[in-house]
Design an enzyme around this catalytic site. Structure first.
Site, PDB file in Angstrom:
ATOM      1  N   GLN A 298      37.704 -37.676  43.999  1.00 26.61           N
ATOM      2  CA  GLN A 298      37.201 -37.824  45.375  1.00 26.61           C
ATOM      3  C   GLN A 298      36.594 -36.511  45.878  1.00 26.61           C
ATOM      4  O   GLN A 298      36.754 -36.131  47.040  1.00 26.61           O
ATOM      5  CB  GLN A 298      38.335 -38.283  46.297  1.00 26.61           C
ATOM      6  CG  GLN A 298      38.690 -39.752  46.129  1.00 26.61           C
ATOM      7  CD  GLN A 298      37.551 -40.680  46.592  1.00 26.61           C
ATOM      8  OE1 GLN A 298      36.720 -40.311  47.424  1.00 26.61           O
ATOM      9  NE2 GLN A 298      37.505 -41.885  46.029  1.00 26.61           N
ATOM     10  N   SER A 299      35.850 -35.823  45.034  1.00 19.55           N
ATOM     11  CA  SER A 299      35.272 -34.531  45.399  1.00 19.55           C
ATOM     12  C   SER A 299      34.145 -34.671  46.425  1.00 19.55           C
ATOM     13  O   SER A 299      33.181 -35.409  46.210  1.00 19.55           O
ATOM     14  CB  SER A 299      34.722 -33.875  44.130  1.00 19.55           C
ATOM     15  OG  SER A 299      33.882 -32.794  44.459  1.00 19.55           O
ATOM     16  N   ASN A 300      34.270 -33.932  47.526  1.00 17.48           N
ATOM     17  CA  ASN A 300      33.173 -33.869  48.503  1.00 17.48           C
ATOM     18  C   ASN A 300      32.030 -33.033  47.960  1.00 17.48           C
ATOM     19  O   ASN A 300      30.865 -33.262  48.290  1.00 17.48           O
ATOM     20  CB  ASN A 300      33.673 -33.263  49.816  1.00 17.48           C
ATOM     21  CG  ASN A 300      34.737 -34.104  50.474  1.00 17.48           C
ATOM     22  OD1 ASN A 300      34.508 -35.273  50.759  1.00 17.48           O
ATOM     23  ND2 ASN A 300      35.916 -33.530  50.693  1.00 17.48           N
TER      24      ASN A 300
ATOM     25  N   ALA B 293      31.071 -32.917  44.824  1.00 18.73           N
ATOM     26  CA  ALA B 293      30.294 -33.775  43.928  1.00 18.73           C
ATOM     27  C   ALA B 293      29.367 -34.680  44.734  1.00 18.73           C
ATOM     28  O   ALA B 293      28.180 -34.813  44.429  1.00 18.73           O
ATOM     29  CB  ALA B 293      31.239 -34.605  43.063  1.00 18.73           C
TER      30      ALA B 293
END
Ligand SMILES: *Cc1c(COP(=O)(O)O)cnc(C)c1O
Length: 342
Positions: free
Chosen positions: A83-85, A87
């Site tokens: 759930q990387s912001n 990325a």
């Protein structure tokens, strides 16, 4: 401001329109009543940016994509958790700037339900057209990314590998700029911020802000960071090193030491991405009092720290406190089960 000349020589791709607004949290102050100890609360709206849903990683990506383009790269490979912001915003920034984008998403958080693995940021990554590699637990994201970079090179392309959170010295420069923005806004408003409260994940935002404040002649220990990823023992020296790397990159002679950085571990709970009751309460409190969205991994925990420090007196009564809102609301959808009781 003369200091801005420092940054103007670096390659940069504009992805946002600064400065982001600073707004008073009047309703929250009312709701807290006497519990706020006469403290005034403001939010720096770094969640309010026009590209890809916005958030703090866009400031870093302006300089990282500038660097990638100046090195002749045609593809960005960004590393992050599922759930990387970072990325998500790398994917949006690549769409905007016409670069290819691959995301290497590692299992950094023990949540394997469907919404965590496919909704929230992951859904947006797909909509922004990124090629996504979701790793299984134990896979090394750095090794995987380097292998993809060689494959891309063999087929005639050139990839730029952007590490966790984009927190290289170059990426951190985005937050040097933010520190200058805050200094200017503080002067324009005639309000001196005694405390600036932020989350510390990969440490890049903290390092950039601290370096910028040192350059602007403001004591960086006014930043009160809540670590949400590494324990304080490792977070402090890592952030000191990053801050000094930024000062060095900008050819400044100043250096910081541990005593210049204020980092608390009280909100880390079970670890990175693991919900705490403080986080759930903080997200609800800001939502109900101001209609504003925090995120469950970073801002929610840092804001929980702020509320607790305001009420306990750890922040001196009567202080002016600025909370940096960093975005990340797509993560809320991936944590729906933890945020609302059925
Ligand atoms: C990455 C991130 C942070 C933390 O920034 P670092 O530079 O990694 O410390 C804070 N908030 C949000 C929403 C983020 O995505």
């Amino acid at each position: 401001m003369a200091d801005l000349d420092l940054l103007s020589s670096l390659p940069r791709e504009r992805l946002m329109q600064g400065p982001t607004p600073v707004q008073r949290l009047n309703r929250l102050e009312q709701v807290l009543g006497s519990r706020r100890n006469g403290i005034s609360l403001w939010a720096k709206r770094d969640d309010l940016m026009e590209l890809g849903g916005g958030g703090n990683k866009l400031r870093k990506l302006e300089f990282l994509i500038g660097q990638a383009k100046s090195e002749g790269c045609d593809t960005i490979i960004a590393i992050g958790g599922v759930q990387s912001n970072f990325a998500r915003l790398a994917a949006a920034a690549c769409a905007r700037t016409g670069l290819g984008c691959e995301l290497v998403l590692a299992q950094m958080v023990p949540r394997d339900n469907e919404i965590y693995q496919a909704n929230g940021n992951v859904l947006l990554d797909r909509l922004f057209g990124a090629r996504i590699h979701i790793l299984t637990k134990g896979d090394d994201a750095g090794v995987f990314a380097m292998r993809r970079a060689s494959e891309i090179a063999r087929s005639g392309g050139k990839a730029f590998v952007a590490t966790l959170g984009g927190s290289t010295a170059v990426g951190c420069i985005g937050y040097v700029d933010c520190a200058f923005e805050i200094a200017t806004q503080s002067a324009d408003m005639g309000v001196e911020f005694d405390r600036i409260v932020i989350p510390n994940g990969s440490g890049g935002m903290h390092a950039g802000l601290a370096a910028g404040m040192v350059i602007a002649g403001i004591d960086p220990s006014r930043i009160m960071a809540h670590t949400v990823l590494s324990p304080v023992d490792t977070c402090v020296p890592a952030t000191v090193d990053k801050t000094n790397a930024v000062l060095e990159l900008l050819s400044r002679n100043e250096r910081v030491e541990r005593k210049h950085l204020t980092i608390s571990g009280t909100q880390l709970g079970g670890g990175y991405g693991i919900p705490t009751t403080g986080m759930v309460d903080a997200v609800g409190t800001l939502g109900r009092s101001e209609g504003l969205l925090l995120d469950p991994v970073y801002g929610g925990k840092a804001f929980a720290g702020l509320l607790s420090d305001v009420e306990s007196g750890a922040i001196a009564p009567g202080s002016n406190v600025l909370f940096v809102m960093t975005g990340g609301s797509p993560g809320l959808y991936a944590y729906a089960d933890a945020l609302v009781s059925k």
